[in-house]
Design an enzyme around this catalytic site. Structure first.
Site, PDB file in Angstrom:
ATOM      1  N   VAL A  64       0.878  -1.169   0.000  1.00  0.00           N
ATOM      2  CA  VAL A  64       0.000   0.000   0.000  1.00  0.00           C
ATOM      3  C   VAL A  64       0.919   1.224   0.000  1.00  0.00           C
ATOM      4  O   VAL A  64       1.753   1.382   0.889  1.00  0.00           O
ATOM      5  CB  VAL A  64      -0.923   0.019   1.243  1.00  0.00           C
ATOM      6  CG1 VAL A  64      -1.886   1.186   1.181  1.00  0.00           C
ATOM      7  CG2 VAL A  64      -1.666  -1.300   1.389  1.00  0.00           C
ATOM      8  N   HIS A  71      -7.329   7.317   2.361  1.00  0.00           N
ATOM      9  CA  HIS A  71      -7.579   5.918   2.007  1.00  0.00           C
ATOM     10  C   HIS A  71      -6.437   5.010   2.501  1.00  0.00           C
ATOM     11  O   HIS A  71      -6.675   3.901   2.982  1.00  0.00           O
ATOM     12  CB  HIS A  71      -7.727   5.813   0.478  1.00  0.00           C
ATOM     13  CG  HIS A  71      -8.047   4.458  -0.035  1.00  0.00           C
ATOM     14  ND1 HIS A  71      -9.282   3.875   0.133  1.00  0.00           N
ATOM     15  CD2 HIS A  71      -7.283   3.565  -0.720  1.00  0.00           C
ATOM     16  CE1 HIS A  71      -9.271   2.683  -0.435  1.00  0.00           C
ATOM     17  NE2 HIS A  71      -8.070   2.472  -0.951  1.00  0.00           N
TER      18      HIS A  71
END
Length: 143
Positions: A64, A71
């Site tokens: 990520v 987010h």
């Protein structure tokens, strides 16, 4: 070694997670894990790793990369909590090999060479498999 392992690998950011997967496979093969004792489960993204891990996994790999919105925090938190809960609920050790980085450069630095976090997660999984086996082994009969 009589263990079976699974890698749960996020397809999102596969230019990083493919490298993590290669490092993990290298570590497991180096420890004597046979091809038939290794399953690779590919999931759409990091968010889906915990659900797959509760059913099949011990080494969880994803990436990520921080963007411009919050987010990033939601996904990272959900994955970490999901794996913690899954490991607690199932008793299956789930090694956390999910990179949470600020940039592509940071991600790649952690997915290649001696700093490959996929390799580190696989080695942690090997060690935890031994720990769990030792803790769950029935006690030896007393003479």
């Amino acid at each position: 070694m009589a263990y079976r392992f699974a890698l749960v690998v996020s397809k999102y950011n596969d230019f990083v997670t493919d490298r993590l997967q290669a490092g993990a496979i290298d570590a497991l093969r180096g420890a004597g894990v046979a091809e038939g004792d290794l399953t690779i489960v590919r999931v759409p993204g990091a968010f889906e790793i915990p659900i797959a891990a509760q059913h099949a996994a011990i080494v969880c790999l994803g990436c990520v990369i921080r963007g411009e919105t919050p987010h990033f925090e939601y996904i990272c938190s959900a994955v970490a909590h999901g794996l913690t809960a899954g490991a607690a609920a199932t008793g299956v050790p789930m090694a956390f090999g999910v990179l949470t980085t600020n940039s592509v450069e940071e991600a790649l630095a952690r997915a290649e060479g001696p700093n490959n976090k996929g390799r580190e997660a696989a080695l942690a999984a090997l060690e935890m498999a031994d720990v769990v086996a030792a803790l769950t082994r029935p006690p030896a009969p007393r003479p």
